[in-house]
Enzyme design. Structure first.
Site, PDB file in Angstrom:
ATOM      1  N   GLN A 164      -4.156 -20.573  19.632  1.00 60.07           N
ATOM      2  CA  GLN A 164      -5.014 -19.980  18.775  1.00 60.07           C
ATOM      3  C   GLN A 164      -4.947 -18.570  19.606  1.00 60.07           C
ATOM      4  OE1 GLN A 164      -8.949 -21.639  17.761  1.00 60.07           O
ATOM      5  NE2 GLN A 164      -7.839 -23.432  17.034  1.00 60.07           N
ATOM      6  N   CYS A 165      -4.551 -18.661  20.762  1.00 58.27           N
ATOM      7  CA  CYS A 165      -4.557 -17.297  21.598  1.00 58.27           C
ATOM      8  C   CYS A 165      -3.438 -16.583  21.362  1.00 58.27           C
ATOM      9  CB  CYS A 165      -4.473 -17.707  23.109  1.00 58.27           C
ATOM     10  SG  CYS A 165      -5.761 -18.578  23.742  1.00 58.27           S
ATOM     11  N   THR A 189       2.721  -9.073  14.774  1.00 62.42           N
ATOM     12  CA  THR A 189       1.789  -9.420  14.185  1.00 62.42           C
ATOM     13  C   THR A 189       0.865  -8.388  13.608  1.00 62.42           C
ATOM     14  OG1 THR A 189       0.103 -11.542  14.194  1.00 62.42           O
ATOM     15  CG2 THR A 189       0.135 -10.204  16.088  1.00 62.42           C
ATOM     16  N   ASP A 242       1.569  -6.775  -4.285  1.00 63.36           N
ATOM     17  CA  ASP A 242       0.642  -6.807  -2.968  1.00 63.36           C
ATOM     18  C   ASP A 242       1.249  -8.009  -2.521  1.00 63.36           C
ATOM     19  OD1 ASP A 242      -1.451  -7.248  -1.229  1.00 63.36           O
ATOM     20  OD2 ASP A 242      -2.733  -5.914  -2.461  1.00 63.36           O
ATOM     21  N   SER A 243       1.368  -7.570  -0.933  1.00 69.51           N
ATOM     22  CA  SER A 243       2.123  -8.540  -0.426  1.00 69.51           C
ATOM     23  C   SER A 243       1.198  -9.748  -0.105  1.00 69.51           C
ATOM     24  CB  SER A 243       2.565  -8.114   1.055  1.00 69.51           C
ATOM     25  OG  SER A 243       1.542  -7.967   2.127  1.00 69.51           O
ATOM     26  N   THR A 279       1.364  -4.542   4.371  1.00 64.92           N
ATOM     27  CA  THR A 279       1.313  -4.984   5.429  1.00 64.92           C
ATOM     28  C   THR A 279       0.491  -6.233   5.759  1.00 64.92           C
ATOM     29  OG1 THR A 279      -1.109  -3.912   5.737  1.00 64.92           O
ATOM     30  CG2 THR A 279       0.694  -2.377   6.369  1.00 64.92           C
ATOM     31  N   ASP A 280      -0.073  -6.717   4.726  1.00 72.09           N
ATOM     32  CA  ASP A 280      -0.651  -7.977   5.097  1.00 72.09           C
ATOM     33  C   ASP A 280       0.040  -9.240   5.463  1.00 72.09           C
ATOM     34  OD1 ASP A 280      -3.041  -6.758   4.313  1.00 72.09           O
ATOM     35  OD2 ASP A 280      -3.351  -7.492   2.284  1.00 72.09           O
ATOM     36  N   THR A 316       0.536  -1.288   0.098  1.00 66.29           N
ATOM     37  CA  THR A 316       0.050   0.040  -0.147  1.00 66.29           C
ATOM     38  C   THR A 316       0.788   1.441   0.194  1.00 66.29           C
ATOM     39  OG1 THR A 316      -1.994  -1.049   1.092  1.00 66.29           O
ATOM     40  CG2 THR A 316      -1.780   1.173   1.475  1.00 66.29           C
TER      41      THR A 316
HETATM   42  N1  ASP Z   1      -2.812  -5.772   0.377  1.00 68.99           N
HETATM   43  C1  ASP Z   1      -1.708  -4.901   0.808  1.00 68.99           C
HETATM   44  C2  ASP Z   1      -0.606  -5.312   0.803  1.00 68.99           C
HETATM   45  O1  ASP Z   1      -0.112  -6.299   1.932  1.00 68.99           O
HETATM   46  C3  ASP Z   1      -2.195  -4.261   2.173  1.00 68.99           C
HETATM   47  C4  ASP Z   1      -1.037  -3.070   2.703  1.00 68.99           C
HETATM   48  O2  ASP Z   1      -0.022  -2.877   2.298  1.00 68.99           O
HETATM   49  O3  ASP Z   1      -1.549  -2.329   3.596  1.00 68.99           O
HETATM   50  O4  ASP Z   1       0.369  -5.376  -0.097  1.00 68.99           O
END
Ligand code: ASP
Length: 338
Positions: A273-274, A161, A58-59, A90-91, A13
């Site tokens: 899972q926690c 995370t 896009d990650s 960020t993904d 992003t």
């Molecule tokens: N879908 C985007 C990515 O991971 C989301 C982001 O960067 O915030 O590349």
């Protein structure tokens, strides 16, 4: 202080632009940054060199091969720069941060991975602040770790995370304190930062080609389902269990299947899972039953760190027994020893 910083834009992003289908990564981030920094402030920006990957992604599309590609850029430029910034979507940012920490062991210079929730191309964004602060941190604070900077928080990369899909404060490290806090002042938490390794750099960049599969347990999971999953080609399994690492033990067939998989060399790591707390297989009979099948407790690691670590060890270690041992051992700050 004339410290040189290398920035790698991988996609995500932070450098995206609008298209008919929504945001897409776009080349030319260096020009955009120059446009966004007011002329009278540009002289105060730490000196940097920015490179873009040939294919910006896009990650969500990132694979372990991309982790290696990014690490290779750091290694290729390591001697010529004092700090490194990776601009990433960020993904899956926390997965890449974790993987980099395993590949770049013994790092003596800061590697800071960041991104943003709103692209730099938008009027209102968190991109400029994350980028500029990461630059300031990389120039002024020689943290010899793979870190993640986002919205005022400097986190250990393999402890981080993504917790929020839309909040600016998207990342946290549930089981490890922050390395630094950025507000009006920059407050580094020296006690939480790993001292630089005395052994020096021990970089290892495998061509990842193993399969690691996460399996989330759910109430009522049955042996038939597990049998089908275990028939898939895989080298590592992450069993996302309940609470402190519990799995149902009423159906002996479930446990028998895990035991059998373990005997044929599959490395299975048990992760809760926690998000907060750690796996302790001795607390309940349901946990002990799992431990007897040869499943390894993942302690307080994140899913991202466990996934990347398993990929890394499956490539770098020669036996399943060694991989199992090291999965339960702290390698580069990703796990708190019991
Ligand atoms: N879908 C985007 C990515 O991971 C989301 C982001 O960067 O915030 O590349």
């Amino acid at each position: 202080m004339n410290r040189r910083i290398y920035i790698l834009y991988t996609g995500g992003t932070i450098g995206m632009q609008r298209s008919a289908d929504g945001y897409v990564p776009m080349a030319g981030l260096a020009d955009l940054i120059n446009e966004k920094i007011p002329l009278h402030l540009s002289a105060s920006v730490p000196e940097y060199h920015l490179e873009e990957l040939d294919t910006l992604i896009d990650s969500t599309n990132a694979t372990p091969a991309d982790w290696r590609r990014i690490a290779a850029k750091v290694v290729d430029n390591y001697a010529n720069y004092d700090g490194f910034i990776i601009l990433h979507g960020t993904d899956t940012l926390a997965y890449t941060a974790s993987a980099l920490s395993f590949m770049l062991q013994g790092l003596q210079k800061p590697v800071i991975i960041t991104g943003s929730q709103i692209p730099l191309s938008e009027l209102r964004n968190d991109a400029l602040d994350n980028l500029i602060t990461a630059l300031v941190l990389a120039r002024n604070y020689p943290v010899a770790e793979v870190c993640l900077y986002f919205s005022g928080r400097l986190l250990r990369g393999n402890r981080a995370t993504k917790l929020k899909a839309t909040g600016f404060d998207a990342f946290d490290s549930p089981n490890y304190p922050w390395l630094g806090k950025v507000g009006i002042n920059i407050e580094m938490e020296q006690a939480n930062i790993r001292p630089p390794s005395t052994a020096g750099e021990q970089f290892e960049l495998p061509h990842y080609d193993k399969r690691v599969v996460p399996l989330r347990l759910y109430p009522g999971i049955d042996a038939d389902y597990l049998r089908h999953v275990l028939q898939l080609p895989m080298d590592g399994l992450i069993l996302e269990s309940f609470g402190v690492g519990n799995a149902p033990d009423r159906d002996p067939e479930l446990l028998r299947l895990l035991d059998q998989a373990n005997s044929r060399g599959l490395v299975t790591v048990n992760l809760s899972q926690c998000l907060y707390g750690r796996v302790d297989l001795s607390s309940y009979a349901t946990g002990s039953a799992l431990a007897r099948t040869g499943v390894i407790g993942g302690a307080d690691m994140t899913m991202e760190a466990t996934f990347a670590k398993l990929h890394h060890l499956l490539m770098t270690e020669s036996s399943a027994a060694r991989v199992r041992d090291l999965m339960a051992t702290d390698i580069c700050g990703e796990l708190t020893p019991a």
